[in-house]
Motif scaffolding. Structure first.
Motif, mmCIF file in Angstrom:
data_model
loop_
_atom_site.group_PDB
_atom_site.id
_atom_site.type_symbol
_atom_site.label_atom_id
_atom_site.label_comp_id
_atom_site.label_asym_id
_atom_site.label_seq_id
_atom_site.Cartn_x
_atom_site.Cartn_y
_atom_site.Cartn_z
ATOM 1 N N GLY A 147 -10.518 -0.025 -3.904
ATOM 2 C CA GLY A 147 -11.146 -1.066 -3.087
ATOM 3 C C GLY A 147 -12.593 -0.735 -2.774
ATOM 4 N N TYR A 148 -13.241 -1.706 -2.156
ATOM 5 C CA TYR A 148 -14.601 -1.520 -1.654
ATOM 6 C C TYR A 148 -14.523 -0.416 -0.598
ATOM 7 C CZ TYR A 148 -18.741 -2.884 1.128
ATOM 8 O OH TYR A 148 -19.903 -2.900 1.850
ATOM 9 N N ARG A 149 -15.464 0.515 -0.675
ATOM 10 C CA ARG A 149 -15.479 1.708 0.177
ATOM 11 C C ARG A 149 -15.210 1.384 1.658
ATOM 12 N NH1 ARG A 149 -19.637 3.162 2.765
ATOM 13 N NH2 ARG A 149 -20.987 1.816 1.531
ATOM 14 N N VAL A 150 -15.899 0.335 2.156
ATOM 15 C CA VAL A 150 -15.796 0.012 3.587
ATOM 16 C C VAL A 150 -14.350 -0.336 3.980
ATOM 17 C CG1 VAL A 150 -16.505 -1.716 5.305
ATOM 18 C CG2 VAL A 150 -18.193 -0.715 3.747
ATOM 19 N N TYR A 151 -13.656 -1.081 3.133
ATOM 20 C CA TYR A 151 -12.284 -1.479 3.479
ATOM 21 C C TYR A 151 -11.357 -0.264 3.463
ATOM 22 C CZ TYR A 151 -14.046 -6.181 2.601
ATOM 23 O OH TYR A 151 -14.773 -7.336 2.618
ATOM 24 N N ILE A 152 -11.562 0.603 2.469
ATOM 25 C CA ILE A 152 -10.702 1.801 2.415
ATOM 26 C C ILE A 152 -10.991 2.683 3.631
ATOM 27 C CG2 ILE A 152 -10.219 3.926 1.125
ATOM 28 C CD1 ILE A 152 -10.112 2.297 -1.338
ATOM 29 N N ASP A 153 -12.265 2.767 4.018
ATOM 30 C CA ASP A 153 -12.608 3.589 5.181
ATOM 31 C C ASP A 153 -11.986 3.043 6.465
ATOM 32 O OD1 ASP A 153 -13.917 5.348 3.577
ATOM 33 O OD2 ASP A 153 -15.937 4.650 4.051
ATOM 34 N N TRP A 154 -11.870 1.705 6.593
ATOM 35 C CA TRP A 154 -11.198 1.150 7.790
ATOM 36 C C TRP A 154 -9.780 1.648 7.865
ATOM 37 C CZ3 TRP A 154 -11.867 -4.739 6.835
ATOM 38 C CH2 TRP A 154 -13.150 -5.124 7.226
ATOM 39 N N ILE A 162 0.847 -1.198 0.000
ATOM 40 C CA ILE A 162 0.000 0.000 0.000
ATOM 41 C C ILE A 162 0.883 1.249 0.000
ATOM 42 C CG2 ILE A 162 -1.700 1.314 1.354
ATOM 43 C CD1 ILE A 162 -2.895 -1.420 2.179
ATOM 44 N N GLU A 163 1.929 1.194 0.823
ATOM 45 C CA GLU A 163 2.862 2.325 0.924
ATOM 46 C C GLU A 163 3.476 2.658 -0.441
ATOM 47 O OE1 GLU A 163 4.838 2.703 5.243
ATOM 48 O OE2 GLU A 163 5.659 1.218 3.881
ATOM 49 N N GLU A 164 3.838 1.588 -1.143
ATOM 50 C CA GLU A 164 4.548 1.749 -2.420
ATOM 51 C C GLU A 164 3.624 2.203 -3.551
ATOM 52 O OE1 GLU A 164 6.633 -1.498 -4.918
ATOM 53 O OE2 GLU A 164 7.317 -1.721 -2.850
ATOM 54 N N SER A 165 2.313 2.009 -3.377
ATOM 55 C CA SER A 165 1.372 2.262 -4.481
ATOM 56 C C SER A 165 1.019 3.734 -4.611
ATOM 57 C CB SER A 165 0.089 1.452 -4.264
ATOM 58 O OG SER A 165 0.392 0.083 -4.318
ATOM 59 N N GLN A 166 0.706 4.112 -5.857
ATOM 60 C CA GLN A 166 0.254 5.491 -6.107
ATOM 61 C C GLN A 166 -1.269 5.566 -6.129
ATOM 62 O OE1 GLN A 166 2.397 4.935 -9.637
ATOM 63 N NE2 GLN A 166 3.893 6.542 -9.217
ATOM 64 N N VAL A 167 -1.890 4.421 -6.451
ATOM 65 C CA VAL A 167 -3.353 4.374 -6.554
ATOM 66 C C VAL A 167 -3.853 3.222 -5.685
ATOM 67 C CG1 VAL A 167 -5.312 4.136 -8.134
ATOM 68 C CG2 VAL A 167 -3.162 5.102 -8.974
ATOM 69 N N ILE A 168 -4.864 3.505 -4.845
ATOM 70 C CA ILE A 168 -5.443 2.458 -4.000
ATOM 71 C C ILE A 168 -6.905 2.302 -4.406
ATOM 72 C CG2 ILE A 168 -5.798 1.664 -1.612
ATOM 73 C CD1 ILE A 168 -2.895 2.505 -2.100
ATOM 74 N N LEU A 180 -2.267 6.149 3.424
ATOM 75 C CA LEU A 180 -3.046 6.580 2.244
ATOM 76 C C LEU A 180 -2.691 7.990 1.776
ATOM 77 C CD1 LEU A 180 -6.639 5.267 3.131
ATOM 78 C CD2 LEU A 180 -4.828 4.098 1.886
ATOM 79 N N GLU A 181 -1.974 8.714 2.613
ATOM 80 C CA GLU A 181 -1.687 10.128 2.327
ATOM 81 C C GLU A 181 -1.024 10.346 0.961
ATOM 82 O OE1 GLU A 181 -1.114 12.047 6.527
ATOM 83 O OE2 GLU A 181 0.678 12.354 5.264
ATOM 84 N N GLY A 182 -1.542 11.297 0.220
ATOM 85 C CA GLY A 182 -0.922 11.690 -1.043
ATOM 86 C C GLY A 182 -1.193 10.727 -2.187
ATOM 87 N N LYS A 183 -2.061 9.755 -1.980
ATOM 88 C CA LYS A 183 -2.329 8.787 -3.050
ATOM 89 C C LYS A 183 -3.694 9.043 -3.675
ATOM 90 C CE LYS A 183 0.252 5.446 -0.395
ATOM 91 N NZ LYS A 183 1.526 5.527 -1.081
ATOM 92 N N GLN A 184 -3.869 8.504 -4.878
ATOM 93 C CA GLN A 184 -5.202 8.571 -5.466
ATOM 94 C C GLN A 184 -6.015 7.413 -4.874
ATOM 95 O OE1 GLN A 184 -5.434 7.919 -9.713
ATOM 96 N NE2 GLN A 184 -7.611 8.472 -9.760
ATOM 97 N N ILE A 185 -7.118 7.757 -4.212
ATOM 98 C CA ILE A 185 -7.923 6.724 -3.545
ATOM 99 C C ILE A 185 -9.220 6.553 -4.327
ATOM 100 C CG2 ILE A 185 -9.004 6.044 -1.357
ATOM 101 C CD1 ILE A 185 -6.023 6.556 -1.066
ATOM 102 N N LEU A 234 -10.500 -1.258 -13.555
ATOM 103 C CA LEU A 234 -9.830 0.013 -13.287
ATOM 104 C C LEU A 234 -8.404 -0.223 -12.788
ATOM 105 C CD1 LEU A 234 -11.004 2.827 -13.539
ATOM 106 C CD2 LEU A 234 -11.569 2.769 -11.108
ATOM 107 N N SER A 235 -8.234 -1.222 -11.920
ATOM 108 C CA SER A 235 -6.890 -1.505 -11.387
ATOM 109 C C SER A 235 -5.968 -1.924 -12.522
ATOM 110 C CB SER A 235 -6.887 -2.648 -10.376
ATOM 111 O OG SER A 235 -8.035 -2.688 -9.661
#
Ligand code: SAH
Length: 261
Positions: free
Chosen positions: A34-41, A26-32, A52-57, A71-72
């Motif tokens: 996922g299902y809304r609930v998992y990203i919100d956790w 996740i740290e290494e990725s520029q784009v994350i 998640l800071e500075g990434k396209q979510i 999309l991924s």
């Protein structure tokens, strides 16, 4: 092409149960994605939000699996490092299969595929088992009761076969608002092969807010709350209960030699 696609299992809920490799991906990725609930956790946890800071979510709804997968792949093909995240393990009733299906369609059309790395996560059955003690010490089967993608006849046959062969059985997707009869029917099938007193563990929201653990019997199990965030673990003939723990012996009674546990 410098893009990469990580398929990441983030574990059952709390960040403590996410692997180091999942965090790194996740740290290494520029784009994350996922299902809304998992990203919100992840975003709701102080350490997670810094990941998640500075990434396209990209948050998507539960029904949008194909959109998430496509999309991924597209973003990775365009050159981004992408993490597609799933709860639990990404390869167990989750997104990895769909991604590979779509990639195989692309391969037929001779499009270049992005590099892929699959990062495993703790699946719901393991999370539930840890909260119950040691119910999965011997052979077990996972069966999803969702008949949205698998016809019920097939699910019923698998339940019969697993019950007959004395597997401990982990039921995923046991019940939802719409699918309510399947768990009753599963219980009826299992009662053909197992005693009504067979120990059963019901774990809801393992390692998440609202966690609940119930130890009951096959006879009584449907009298307890079971929903979409529940795993039901049905013991085999040797499973027993000690206080609040559900235990399946590693050794079948009668066997005398250990094999490396
Ligand atoms: N990829 C996930 C499974 C997704 S299928 C994994 O490996 O765990 C969704 C089902 O998983 C739910 O219906 C429920 O049966 C189970 N589940 C997922 N997370 C859970 C949790 N934290 N507690 C209990 N059951 C869970």
């Amino acid at each position: 092409m410098n893009g990469k696609l990580y398929l990441v299992g983030i574990g059952p809920g709390s960040l403590e149960h996410m692997t180091y490799a999942a965090r790194r991906a996740i740290e290494e990725s520029q784009v994350i994605i996922g299902y809304r609930v998992y990203i919100d956790w992840i975003a709701g946890d102080p350490v997670g939000s810094s990941l998640l800071e500075g990434k396209q979510i990209i948050r998507k709804e539960i029904t949008e699996e194909r959109v998430r997968a496509r999309l991924s792949i597209e973003k990775a093909c365009e050159g981004s490092i992408v993490a597609l995240i799933s709860g639990g393990d990404v390869g167990i009733y989750a997104m990895a299969g769909l991604v590979f299906e779509i990639l195989s369609e692309r391969k037929e059309s001779k499009t270049q595929l992005p590099p892929i790395e699959v990062i495993p996560g703790i699946t719901a059955a393991q999370a539930a088992a840890s909260l119950l003690g040691a119910p999965l010490m011997n052979d077990f089967a996972c069966i999803s009761l969702s008949d949205l993608l698998t016809p019920w006849d097939q699910i019923a046959r698998r339940l019969q076969a697993a019950a007959q062969a004395d597997f401990v059985i982990c039921l995923y997707n046991p019940q939802s608002h719409r699918r309510t009869w399947q768990i009753q029917e599963a219980r009826r099938i299992l009662l053909h092969y197992r005693s009504p007193e067979t120990p059963v563990g019901i774990v809801s929201n393992a390692y998440r807010e609202g966690q609940e653990i119930v130890i009951t019997t096959l006879e009584e199990m449907t009298h307890h709350p079971i929903h979409m965030s529940t795993v039901v673990i049905i013991g085999n003939r040797s499973t027993w209960v000690l206080d609040k723990w559900l235990i399946t012996p590693r050794r079948f009674s009668g066997s005398s030699c250990g094999d490396g546990f």
